[in-house]
Motif scaffolding. Structure first.
Motif, PDB file in Angstrom:
ATOM      1  N   UNK A  89      46.120  43.210  45.931  1.00  0.00           N
ATOM      2  CA  UNK A  89      44.817  43.588  46.480  1.00  0.00           C
ATOM      3  C   UNK A  89      43.756  42.649  45.911  1.00  0.00           C
ATOM      4  N   UNK A  90      42.593  42.552  46.546  1.00  0.00           N
ATOM      5  CA  UNK A  90      41.505  41.728  45.994  1.00  0.00           C
ATOM      6  C   UNK A  90      41.043  42.262  44.645  1.00  0.00           C
ATOM      7  N   UNK A  91      40.816  41.379  43.683  1.00  0.00           N
ATOM      8  CA  UNK A  91      40.427  41.797  42.346  1.00  0.00           C
ATOM      9  C   UNK A  91      39.132  42.595  42.351  1.00  0.00           C
ATOM     10  N   UNK A  92      38.208  42.229  43.239  1.00  0.00           N
ATOM     11  CA  UNK A  92      36.901  42.888  43.232  1.00  0.00           C
ATOM     12  C   UNK A  92      36.963  44.348  43.668  1.00  0.00           C
ATOM     13  N   UNK A  93      38.114  44.787  44.196  1.00  0.00           N
ATOM     14  CA  UNK A  93      38.260  46.193  44.589  1.00  0.00           C
ATOM     15  C   UNK A  93      38.479  47.110  43.395  1.00  0.00           C
TER      16      UNK A  93
END
Length: 242
Positions: free
Chosen positions: A68-72
């Motif tokens: 998943x995207x890290x910023x999530x």
């Protein structure tokens, strides 16, 4: 299992519904094989349990980014204050601007209010946090195996307990999930390198954890384990009582 870094051998495997084990094999002094694991819960508010050492951040973040995207990321949790548990905490907070450190009340009071770049969310013993479909419950476990602030999270939807340094196994942890014996290898390792505080209430704390009836034990070192978690925790209590 997916290998996300060929050089380090870092790999990712889903051990329960939307719960991913991130494993990096390492060598201890004397070239003894060992491993560090982190666990990612993917949900509306994703959670990472254990950050890994600062030096492992490039490999671990690469592995998380494969899922998943890290910023999530919203929660960066750990069992107790130690480099392999929370050493890269602030690196995670930098790449995940909406994430918050998640820990017990003692860890927040004595360490994280100062060490973390953002204020921590402190959970009381037995407190539940909803991530969406998943719910995690915090268990205070002082000095088990070590650290006044030690505690564990139990994901209740999948009955997965993030049990930190309990059942630490030597080796690279090449099996992501096993149903074979982990108590024997972990006890042999403990007798070689005794990292337990030997608190007088360890048995009572293990019984508290056993009553949660975990089906999967997400170990920080070695393979995660699936089976009758209550029986295994009680077996550990019996070993410690000797």
């Amino acid at each position: 299992m997916t290998i996300t870094n060929r050089q380090s051998g870092t790999n990712v495997h889903e051990i329960a519904e939307h719960i991913y084990r991130i494993n990096t094999p390492v060598a201890l002094p004397g070239n003894t094989p060992f491993s560090f694991n982190q666990y990612l819960v993917v949900d509306d508010e994703p959670l990472l349990f254990h950050t890994g050492l600062r030096g492992l951040f490039p490999m671990v973040s690469e592995a998380v980014a494969s899922v998943m995207p890290l910023e999530r990321l919203r929660h960066v949790a750990f069992s107790h204050v130690e480099a392999d548990e929370c050493g890269s905490m602030n690196q995670w907070l930098a790449v995940a601007p909406h994430a918050t450190p998640l820990c017990g009340t003692i860890a927040a009071m004595v360490s994280m209010n100062d060490l973390a770049d953002r204020p921590p969310r402190a959970l009381a013993d037995g407190e539940v946090l909803s991530l969406g479909r998943h719910r995690v419950r915090w268990f205070d476990a002082p000095h088990l195996p070590h650290g006044w602030e030690c505690g564990y999270l139990m994901e209740e939807h999948t009955a997965t307990m993030f049990c930190g340094d309990l059942f630490t196994q030597p080796g690279t942890g090449h099996l992501s999930l096993t149903e074979t014996d982990v108590l024997g290898p972990s006890e042999a390792f403990r007798h070689q390198m005794d990292y337990y505080a030997h608190a007088t209430n360890s048995g009572a704390i293990l019984e508290k954890l056993a009553q949660a009836n975990p089906h999967t034990l997400a170990c920080m070192h070695g393979s995660a384990w699936r089976g009758d978690g209550a029986a295994l925790l009680r077996a550990l209590a019996a070993e410690l009582a000797h």
